[in-house]
Scaffold this motif. Structure first.
Motif, PDB file in Angstrom:
ATOM      1  N   PHE A 245       0.840  -1.201   0.000  1.00  4.63           N
ATOM      2  CA  PHE A 245       0.000   0.000   0.000  1.00  4.63           C
ATOM      3  C   PHE A 245       0.879   1.257   0.000  1.00  4.63           C
ATOM      4  CE2 PHE A 245      -2.661   3.265   1.861  1.00  4.63           C
ATOM      5  CZ  PHE A 245      -3.906   3.026   1.290  1.00  4.63           C
ATOM      6  N   ALA A 246       1.913   1.275   0.835  1.00  2.59           N
ATOM      7  CA  ALA A 246       2.815   2.434   0.912  1.00  2.59           C
ATOM      8  C   ALA A 246       3.530   2.650  -0.418  1.00  2.59           C
ATOM      9  CB  ALA A 246       3.825   2.240   2.043  1.00  2.59           C
ATOM     10  N   HIS A 247       3.927   1.574  -1.068  1.00  2.00           N
ATOM     11  CA  HIS A 247       4.585   1.675  -2.376  1.00  2.00           C
ATOM     12  C   HIS A 247       3.626   2.284  -3.404  1.00  2.00           C
ATOM     13  CE1 HIS A 247       7.431   0.623  -5.524  1.00  2.00           C
ATOM     14  NE2 HIS A 247       6.429   0.083  -6.205  1.00  2.00           N
ATOM     15  N   ALA A 248       2.387   1.799  -3.427  1.00  2.00           N
ATOM     16  CA  ALA A 248       1.387   2.341  -4.353  1.00  2.00           C
ATOM     17  C   ALA A 248       1.113   3.812  -4.047  1.00  2.00           C
ATOM     18  CB  ALA A 248       0.094   1.525  -4.261  1.00  2.00           C
ATOM     19  N   ALA A 249       1.036   4.162  -2.760  1.00  3.10           N
ATOM     20  CA  ALA A 249       0.787   5.554  -2.371  1.00  3.10           C
ATOM     21  C   ALA A 249       1.927   6.465  -2.823  1.00  3.10           C
ATOM     22  CB  ALA A 249       0.603   5.655  -0.860  1.00  3.10           C
ATOM     23  N   ALA A 250       3.152   5.993  -2.714  1.00  6.69           N
ATOM     24  CA  ALA A 250       4.303   6.794  -3.149  1.00  6.69           C
ATOM     25  C   ALA A 250       4.211   7.100  -4.644  1.00  6.69           C
ATOM     26  CB  ALA A 250       5.606   6.066  -2.825  1.00  6.69           C
ATOM     27  N   HIS A 251       3.782   6.114  -5.430  1.00 12.99           N
ATOM     28  CA  HIS A 251       3.610   6.343  -6.873  1.00 12.99           C
ATOM     29  C   HIS A 251       2.521   7.370  -7.145  1.00 12.99           C
ATOM     30  CE1 HIS A 251       6.364   3.502  -8.739  1.00 12.99           C
ATOM     31  NE2 HIS A 251       6.097   2.695  -7.729  1.00 12.99           N
ATOM     32  N   VAL A 252       1.405   7.246  -6.438  1.00 15.27           N
ATOM     33  CA  VAL A 252       0.297   8.190  -6.635  1.00 15.27           C
ATOM     34  C   VAL A 252       0.740   9.604  -6.276  1.00 15.27           C
ATOM     35  CG1 VAL A 252      -1.974   8.878  -5.771  1.00 15.27           C
ATOM     36  CG2 VAL A 252      -1.529   6.495  -6.340  1.00 15.27           C
ATOM     37  N   ILE A 253       1.402   9.748  -5.146  1.00 11.49           N
ATOM     38  CA  ILE A 253       1.850  11.069  -4.700  1.00 11.49           C
ATOM     39  C   ILE A 253       2.804  11.683  -5.726  1.00 11.49           C
ATOM     40  CG2 ILE A 253       3.251  12.251  -2.952  1.00 11.49           C
ATOM     41  CD1 ILE A 253       2.000  10.191  -0.926  1.00 11.49           C
ATOM     42  N   ARG A 254       3.692  10.871  -6.239  1.00 15.81           N
ATOM     43  CA  ARG A 254       4.654  11.358  -7.230  1.00 15.81           C
ATOM     44  C   ARG A 254       3.959  11.728  -8.549  1.00 15.81           C
ATOM     45  NH1 ARG A 254       8.115   7.333  -7.123  1.00 15.81           N
ATOM     46  NH2 ARG A 254       7.068   6.206  -8.770  1.00 15.81           N
ATOM     47  N   ASP A 255       2.903  11.001  -8.906  1.00 16.78           N
ATOM     48  CA  ASP A 255       2.249  11.217 -10.199  1.00 16.78           C
ATOM     49  C   ASP A 255       1.270  12.387 -10.219  1.00 16.78           C
ATOM     50  OD1 ASP A 255       3.709   9.138 -11.202  1.00 16.78           O
ATOM     51  OD2 ASP A 255       2.074   7.680 -11.097  1.00 16.78           O
ATOM     52  N   ILE A 256       0.815  12.832  -9.072  1.00 14.54           N
ATOM     53  CA  ILE A 256      -0.070  14.008  -9.042  1.00 14.54           C
ATOM     54  C   ILE A 256       0.806  15.232  -9.238  1.00 14.54           C
ATOM     55  CG2 ILE A 256      -1.644  15.421  -7.668  1.00 14.54           C
ATOM     56  CD1 ILE A 256      -2.466  12.864  -6.194  1.00 14.54           C
ATOM     57  N   PRO A 257       0.537  16.014 -10.270  1.00 15.37           N
ATOM     58  CA  PRO A 257       1.394  17.188 -10.527  1.00 15.37           C
ATOM     59  C   PRO A 257       1.371  18.149  -9.341  1.00 15.37           C
ATOM     60  CG  PRO A 257      -0.181  16.838 -12.308  1.00 15.37           C
ATOM     61  CD  PRO A 257      -0.544  15.896 -11.208  1.00 15.37           C
ATOM     62  N   ALA A 258       2.517  18.325  -8.707  1.00 15.32           N
ATOM     63  CA  ALA A 258       2.603  19.142  -7.499  1.00 15.32           C
ATOM     64  C   ALA A 258       2.220  20.593  -7.759  1.00 15.32           C
ATOM     65  CB  ALA A 258       4.009  19.074  -6.911  1.00 15.32           C
ATOM     66  N   ALA A 259       2.557  21.129  -8.912  1.00 15.91           N
ATOM     67  CA  ALA A 259       2.275  22.538  -9.191  1.00 15.91           C
ATOM     68  C   ALA A 259       0.792  22.778  -9.458  1.00 15.91           C
ATOM     69  CB  ALA A 259       3.092  23.008 -10.393  1.00 15.91           C
ATOM     70  N   ALA A 260       0.105  21.751  -9.928  1.00 17.30           N
ATOM     71  CA  ALA A 260      -1.278  21.948 -10.338  1.00 17.30           C
ATOM     72  C   ALA A 260      -2.290  21.476  -9.309  1.00 17.30           C
ATOM     73  CB  ALA A 260      -1.534  21.213 -11.659  1.00 17.30           C
ATOM     74  N   LYS A 261      -1.912  20.585  -8.421  1.00 21.86           N
ATOM     75  CA  LYS A 261      -2.883  19.965  -7.528  1.00 21.86           C
ATOM     76  C   LYS A 261      -2.386  19.913  -6.093  1.00 21.86           C
ATOM     77  CE  LYS A 261      -5.728  18.148 -10.737  1.00 21.86           C
ATOM     78  NZ  LYS A 261      -7.146  18.085 -10.752  1.00 21.86           N
ATOM     79  N   CYS A 262      -3.320  19.957  -5.176  1.00 22.80           N
ATOM     80  CA  CYS A 262      -3.040  19.670  -3.771  1.00 22.80           C
ATOM     81  C   CYS A 262      -3.366  18.199  -3.540  1.00 22.80           C
ATOM     82  CB  CYS A 262      -3.908  20.522  -2.862  1.00 22.80           C
ATOM     83  SG  CYS A 262      -3.512  22.265  -2.919  1.00 22.80           S
ATOM     84  N   ARG A 263      -2.682  17.582  -2.610  1.00 28.64           N
ATOM     85  CA  ARG A 263      -2.936  16.189  -2.273  1.00 28.64           C
ATOM     86  C   ARG A 263      -3.524  16.132  -0.871  1.00 28.64           C
ATOM     87  NH1 ARG A 263       2.521  16.749  -3.643  1.00 28.64           N
ATOM     88  NH2 ARG A 263       2.896  16.236  -5.813  1.00 28.64           N
ATOM     89  N   PHE A 264      -4.637  15.444  -0.724  1.00 26.22           N
ATOM     90  CA  PHE A 264      -5.271  15.315   0.579  1.00 26.22           C
ATOM     91  C   PHE A 264      -5.451  13.839   0.884  1.00 26.22           C
ATOM     92  CE2 PHE A 264      -6.739  19.340  -1.157  1.00 26.22           C
ATOM     93  CZ  PHE A 264      -6.470  20.196  -0.112  1.00 26.22           C
TER      94      PHE A 264
END
Length: 100
Positions: free
Chosen positions: A70-89
Motif C-alpha cells: 500500500f505504501a509503495h502504491a501511495a508513493a507512486h500516486v503522490i509522485r504522479d499528481i502534478p505538485a504545481a497543479a494539484k493539492c494532495r489530501f
C-alpha cells in the motif's frame, strides 16, 4: 488528516479538494478492498468521479494487501499528481498511518 471514525474527515477533505483543486489519496486500509463499501463508509462513487480519488477498491478480498505494498502504491500516486497543479489530501482513522 487524522481523526476517529465519523469525525468529519471525509467532508473536510472533499471541501478542501474542491476549493483547492485537489485529489484524494485514500489512507484507510479497509477502503482499499472492493466490496467493503458499507463497513468503511466510502465516499459515494458519484462524488469520487467529481474529485479524483486514489487507492480505493484496489484489492479483492480475501487477497492479502500488506501495508508495504500500500505504501509503495501511495508513493507512486503522490509522485504522479502534478505538485504545481494539484493539492494532495489524505485522511484515515489512526489504525493505519504511513508517515514518509
Amino acid at each position: 488528516m487524522l481523526g476517529p471514525t465519523a469525525s468529519g474527515k471525509s467532508a473536510l477533505g472533499l471541501g478542501l479538494a474542491q476549493r483547492y483543486d485537489g485529489e484524494i489519496i485514500n489512507c484507510d486500509s479497509t477502503a482499499a478492498y472492493r466490496g467493503f463499501d458499507i463497513g468503511t463508509d466510502k465516499v459515494p462513487e458519484d462524488t469520487r468521479r467529481a474529485i479524483p480519488h486514489h487507492l480505493i477498491d484496489i484489492a479483492d478480498p480475501p487477497e492479502v494487501y500488506p501495508a508495504a505494498q500500500f505504501a509503495h502504491a501511495a508513493a507512486h500516486v503522490i509522485r504522479d499528481i502534478p505538485a504545481a497543479a494539484k493539492c494532495r489530501f489524505s485522511w484515515a482513522a489512526p489504525a493505519f498511518i504511513t508517515v514518509r
